[in-house]
Design a protein around this motif. Structure first.
Motif, PDB file in Angstrom:
ATOM      1  N   ARG A  54       0.796  -1.218  -0.044  1.00 50.79           N
ATOM      2  CA  ARG A  54       0.062   0.170   0.063  1.00 50.79           C
ATOM      3  C   ARG A  54       0.647   1.188   0.117  1.00 50.79           C
ATOM      4  O   ARG A  54       1.707   1.306   0.801  1.00 50.79           O
ATOM      5  CB  ARG A  54      -0.747   0.012   1.168  1.00 50.79           C
ATOM      6  N   GLU A  56       1.814   5.117   0.875  1.00 55.32           N
ATOM      7  CA  GLU A  56       1.665   6.194   2.172  1.00 55.32           C
ATOM      8  C   GLU A  56       0.582   6.660   1.854  1.00 55.32           C
ATOM      9  O   GLU A  56       0.507   7.586   0.783  1.00 55.32           O
ATOM     10  CB  GLU A  56       2.921   6.560   2.304  1.00 55.32           C
ATOM     11  N   ALA A  57      -0.198   6.970   3.019  1.00 61.75           N
ATOM     12  CA  ALA A  57      -1.333   8.072   3.004  1.00 61.75           C
ATOM     13  C   ALA A  57      -0.733   9.295   3.215  1.00 61.75           C
ATOM     14  O   ALA A  57       0.370   9.408   3.951  1.00 61.75           O
ATOM     15  CB  ALA A  57      -2.065   7.470   3.925  1.00 61.75           C
ATOM     16  N   PHE A  58      -1.529  10.224   2.871  1.00 61.37           N
ATOM     17  CA  PHE A  58      -1.058  11.720   3.176  1.00 61.37           C
ATOM     18  C   PHE A  58      -1.136  11.804   4.534  1.00 61.37           C
ATOM     19  O   PHE A  58      -2.173  11.683   5.386  1.00 61.37           O
ATOM     20  CB  PHE A  58      -1.930  12.755   2.499  1.00 61.37           C
ATOM     21  N   TRP A  72       5.475   9.747   1.857  1.00 58.46           N
ATOM     22  CA  TRP A  72       4.242   9.914   0.884  1.00 58.46           C
ATOM     23  C   TRP A  72       4.630  10.549  -0.376  1.00 58.46           C
ATOM     24  O   TRP A  72       4.296  10.291  -1.389  1.00 58.46           O
ATOM     25  CB  TRP A  72       3.160  11.109   1.403  1.00 58.46           C
TER      26      TRP A  72
END
Length: 395
Positions: A54, A56-58, A72
Motif C-alpha cells: 500500500r 503511504e497515505a497523506f 508520501w
C-alpha cells in the motif's frame, strides 16, 4: 613596450564560455532535481509500477509530519514509474543482478524470493541447513498448535496444519548454488519436533507430494518469475489434502482428484509477482502459466453472509457449493488462492481468512467440520503468534 591586445578578446571569450558552461551545468543539475516536482501528478511515459504494497497515505499533523510527508512524496514524485522501470532494466543489463536484494536470479532465469534475507548473509539460509529454529521457538509453536488442537478437539472439530513448500524447496537445482543433500531445514526441524511434542497434531506437509509430482510431470509446477505454484502445482497440493481429509472422514469423497478430469493448457506470461511487483520488470524474463481446464463446470461461487466481514482485497471470502456438504474454516496465505477452486468443490461452504490468527469466536460462529491453517514454508516463524479466544470455540 606594446601590449598584446589581440589576445585579450580570445581570453575573454574563453572565460565567458567557461562561465556559461558552468551556469548551464548547474541549470541542468537543478532542473533534474526539480523535474520530479514539476512532473508531480502527471502521467509517466513508462508502465505503471505494480508494487505489492500500500502506498503511504497523506500524513496528518504530528511531530513526525515531515518524515511522513517524505514517505508520501517518495511514493508519488513525478516520473517515478519511468525512473523505476528503466532503472531496473539498466541495473540488470549492467550487472545482471536485481535491484531488490531479496530476489535471486537462478539458472535458466528462474527468479526466487527470500523474504528473510539479511544483507551480508546467505540467501535461503534455512535451505542450506543454517538459520535454524531456537528450541524456545519450537516449543512456543508446538504449544500454540497444541492449544488449538485441544480446544477444537473438545468441540469435536479436527484441526490441520498444512505446509506449502517454497519454490526453492521443490526446484533447488534452479539455484545458482544448489544446497547440499541432507541439510536440515526449518520445516524439517518443525515437522520432527511437532511429531514428538504432539503426536495427535494433524500435519499435511506438501513438500514430498510436490517433489514427487515434479519428478513424474514434464510440466513445471511453479511459475519461473513468481513465488507461487501454478495451477498444476496447486492441483497436486489439493490432491494430497483431499486424500488426507477423505482418510480421516472429514470428506466422504473428493470430486476433483483425478488429473485426467482436466485439460492442461500452457499460455505465455508477462511475469509473476517477483518480476512485476518486486523488480518492476514485466516481460523481461520469459515465463508461462500452466492452467487446468475442468471438463465439468465448477459449482462453487463466492457469497456474502450477515455477520461476516466483506471481501476486501481477498482478505476474507465465503465460498459455497450447493451440491456439497460440510464446511471448512480456513486460515491461509496467498498460496491457497490457487487451491481454493479445487477445495471449494468439496465443501458446502468455506470460510477463508487471509492470515494465521485463529480465533475461537470465528470457530463458534462458523460451526465448521474442520479447521485448517495453511502456511508457506518461509513463513513458519510466524507460528509463534498466539491464537485468540480459544476458550469460546465451543460456546
Amino acid at each position: 613596450m606594446q601590449e598584446n591586445t589581440d589576445a585579450q578578446p580570445g581570453v575573454e571569450r574563453r572565460s565567458l564560455t567557461r562561465a556559461l558552461n558552468r551556469i548551464a551545468a548547474m541549470a541542468i543539475f537543478f532542473g533534474l532535481l526539480l523535474l520530479p516536482i514539476a512532473w508531480f501528478g502527471r502521467a509517466s511515459f513508462a508502465p505503471h509500477t505494480n508494487e505489492n504494497r500500500r502506498l503511504e497515505a497523506f500524513p496528518h499533523l504530528s511531530i513526525h509530519w515531515a518524515q511522513d510527508f517524505e514517505r508520501w512524496f517518495s511514493d508519488r514524485y513525478g516520473m517515478r514509474d519511468a525512473l523505476v522501470y528503466y532503472g531496473s532494466r539498466l541495473q540488470m543489463a549492467r550487472t545482471g543482478l536485481p535491484m531488490n536484494q531479496q530476489v535471486v536470479v537462478g539458472r535458466d532465469n528462474w527468479l526466487f524470493y527470500d523474504e528473510n534475507y539479511t544483507p551480508g548473509h546467505l540467501h535461503f539460509a534455512s535451505l542450506y541447513g543454517e538459520d535454524s529454529f531456537l528450541p524456545s521457538d519450537l516449543q512456543i509453536i508446538a504449544d500454540n498448535l497444541s492449544r488449538v488442537r485441544k480446544h477444537l478437539a473438545a468441540c469435536h472439530i479436527p484441526f490441520y496444519l498444512v505446509i506449502a513448500p517454497d519454490k526453492q524447496t521443490v526446484y533447488p537445482e534452479k539455484l545458482q548454488m544448489p544446497p547440499p543433500s541432507g541439510a536440515t531445514t526449518q520445516a524439517d526441524q518443525l515437522d520432527a519436533y511437532l511429531h514428538t511434542a504432539d503426536p495427535q497434531l494433524r500435519i499435511i506437509d506438501l513438500r514430498k507430494p510436490e517433489i514427487a509430482a515434479k519428478t513424474a510431470q514434464s510440466q513445471e509446477l511453479y511459475y519461473r518469475t513468481d513465488t507461487h505454484w501454478n495451477e498444476l502445482g496447486a492441483f497436486f497440493g489439493y490432491q494430497a489434502i483431499a486424500k488426507r481429509l477423505v482418510h480421516d472422514g472429514v470428506l466422504a469423497d473428493a470430486v476433483g482428484t483425478r488429473l485426467d478430469s482436466y485439460r492442461i493448457r500452457t499460455t505465455p506470461s508477462a511475469g509473476g509477482d517477483i518480476a512485476v511487483n518486486l523488480l518492476d520488470l514485466p516481460g523481461y524474463f520469459p515465463d508461462h502459466a500452466v492452467q487446468l481446464d475442468n471438463t465439468q463446470p465448477r459449482q462453487a461461487h463466492d457469497i456474502s453472509l450477515p455477520g461476516w466481514p466483506p471481501n476486501i482485497n481477498n482478505s476474507f471470502r465465503i465460498t459455497e457449493n450447493p451440491a456439497a456438504s460440510g464446511s471448512l474454516l480456513l486460515y491461509r496465505d496467498s498460496f491457497f488462492d490457487a487451491l481454493t477452486p479445487f477445495v471449494a468443490e468439496d465443501f458446502h461452504r468455506i470460510y477463508s481468512f487471509l492470515g494465521r490468527g485463529i480465533d475461537g469466536n470465528r470457530v463458534r460462529q462458523a460451526h465448521p467440520n474442520a479447521v485448517m491453517l495453511e502456511i508457506v514454508e518461509r513463513g513458519l516463524r510466524h507460528l509463534v503468534d498466539r491464537p485468540a479466544n480459544l476458550a469460546s470455540a465451543c460456546e
